[in-house]
Motif scaffolding. Structure first.
Motif, PDB file in Angstrom:
ATOM      1  N   LYS A  92      60.724  26.716  17.935  1.00 31.59           N
ATOM      2  CA  LYS A  92      59.495  26.001  17.583  1.00 31.59           C
ATOM      3  C   LYS A  92      59.029  26.367  16.177  1.00 31.59           C
ATOM      4  CE  LYS A  92      54.885  25.014  19.430  1.00 31.59           C
ATOM      5  NZ  LYS A  92      53.907  25.333  20.507  1.00 31.59           N
ATOM      6  N   ALA A  96      58.809  23.899  12.916  1.00 31.99           N
ATOM      7  CA  ALA A  96      57.569  23.723  12.157  1.00 31.99           C
ATOM      8  C   ALA A  96      57.809  23.967  10.664  1.00 31.99           C
ATOM      9  CB  ALA A  96      56.503  24.677  12.687  1.00 31.99           C
ATOM     10  N   LYS A  99      59.699  21.019   9.263  1.00 29.67           N
ATOM     11  CA  LYS A  99      58.825  19.850   9.130  1.00 29.67           C
ATOM     12  C   LYS A  99      57.921  19.985   7.912  1.00 29.67           C
ATOM     13  CE  LYS A  99      55.805  16.928  11.929  1.00 29.67           C
ATOM     14  NZ  LYS A  99      55.129  16.781  13.243  1.00 29.67           N
TER      15      LYS A  99
END
Length: 357
Positions: A92, A96, A99
């Motif tokens: 995760k 992130a 992104k």
């Protein structure tokens, strides 16, 4: 009536022959197209591919698997749950960062690991040059390179080029360590001495700073069979020793001079790379085991490549680099024969003979 039947037979045979010709034409056309496609595919793949392996992750997984294996069933279940949760959070966080356009920097310097298992012709230098080029495109000042080297030596020009490829790292001031688990002799040591540090296993074979050449001569046999050999050259020493012609003492002397010149170049190169070495003491063509090589200054430390890498795992990201050339169909068959010959020569040398150079 028989004449009509004969005409019909001729027509049938003619049509059948025409049909076979058409089929043959189609088959040949398909074969030509297939060959063209294969050639185009091989041309596209000719450059080969670079394989990058995160050795740090492999060692980490191995350690975790061993730790889990030593737990009881209940502890293993708890460990698996905690591990899944940890991996999920890491994935995760990485997503992130990706992104947000942030680089996933671990903050650790990198250790690039290359493998060189040399044959007599040092043909592996083609892959080595690609691997070093790849490292040089991304290496930072804090990074370093480890080469796991295994070679009894071979042709001078081949190993000279291999040493020059390692010199590219030294010229860019990238720390280079050569790890020798089995053998780095003659041309193999020519490569190893380029490194800032040489680490060898206690019984690894090191050294053999010398040059050797031998050639059979069948002239007396041919004379006995009344077979004459004519050899014409332009240039006094275009050919010094021959396989079939009659060798002269002048040619032998020139051949020995060439060997000595090559030996002097070899000694000069080693002295340049390792200036503290007593070159006259170690450049006798002899080889030493790891502990003896350390005493003679040929290496810097005793240890295996495994110990070396394990000691770097905590503070460095260890990455394996391997360039693999895709071989054509014919090369796969001839290559396997060549590898068999190399293995036989390696075994022959390991049974007490001097390495080739």
């Amino acid at each position: 009536m028989s004449g009509v039947i004969e005409v019909v037979r001729v027509e049938l045979l003619s049509e059948y022959g025409l049909f076979l010709a058409k089929i043959a034409t189609v088959v040949v056309a398909i074969a030509v197209v297939a060959v063209l496609i294969v050639n185009l595919t091989q041309r596209k793949r000719q450059r080969g591919e670079l394989r990058v392996t995160r050795l740090s992750d492999q060692y980490k997984e191995m350690r975790e698997e061993m730790s889990a294996a030593l737990l009881d069933d209940h502890q293993q279940k708890q460990w698996q749950k905690a591990r899944k949760k940890k991996l999920k959070l890491e994935a995760k966080a990485a997503k992130a960062k990706a992104k947000a356009g942030e680089a996933d920097e671990k903050g650790k310097s990198r250790v690039y690991v290359l493998d060189f298992k040399g044959s007599m012709d040092a043909g592996e230098v083609n892959a080595l040059r690609e691997e070093i080029t790849a490292v040089l495109t991304v290496a930072k000042p804090q990074d370093q390179v480890i080469v796991r080297l295994e070679s009894p030596g071979g042709v001078v020009h081949g190993y000279g080029l291999a040493a020059s490829q390692l010199q590219r790292l030294r010229d860019r001031q990238i720390p280079l360590t050569v790890a020798v688990d089995k053998v780095a002799a003659s041309g193999g040591y020519m490569m190893a001495c380029v490194a800032d540090k040489i680490v060898a296993a206690p019984f690894a074979i090191i050294g053999s700073i010398g040059v050797v050449a031998q050639i059979p001569n069948f002239n007396r046999f041919l004379k006995g069979k009344e077979i004459d050999i004519e050899l014409h050259t332009a240039g006094q020493f275009k050919r010094t020793l021959t396989l079939l012609g009659e060798n002269t003492e002048e040619g032998r002397q020139k051949f020995r001079e060439s060997l000595n010149e090559t030996h002097d170049l070899f000694k000069g190169f080693v002295s340049q790379m390792r200036p503290g070495l007593d070159i006259e003491k170690v450049a006798t063509g002899e080889h030493w085991y790891g502990t003896q090589a350390l005493e003679n200054g040929l290496i810097d430390a005793i240890g295996t490549s495994d110990e070396l890498l394990l000691g770097l795992l905590e503070d460095h990201e260890v990455i394996g680099i391997r360039y693999q050339q895709r071989k054509k169909l014919m090369e796969r068959f001839t290559g396997s024969a060549t590898e068999s010959i190399d293995h036989l020569l390696m075994r022959w040398w390991q049974r007490g003979q001097k390495p080739l150079m």
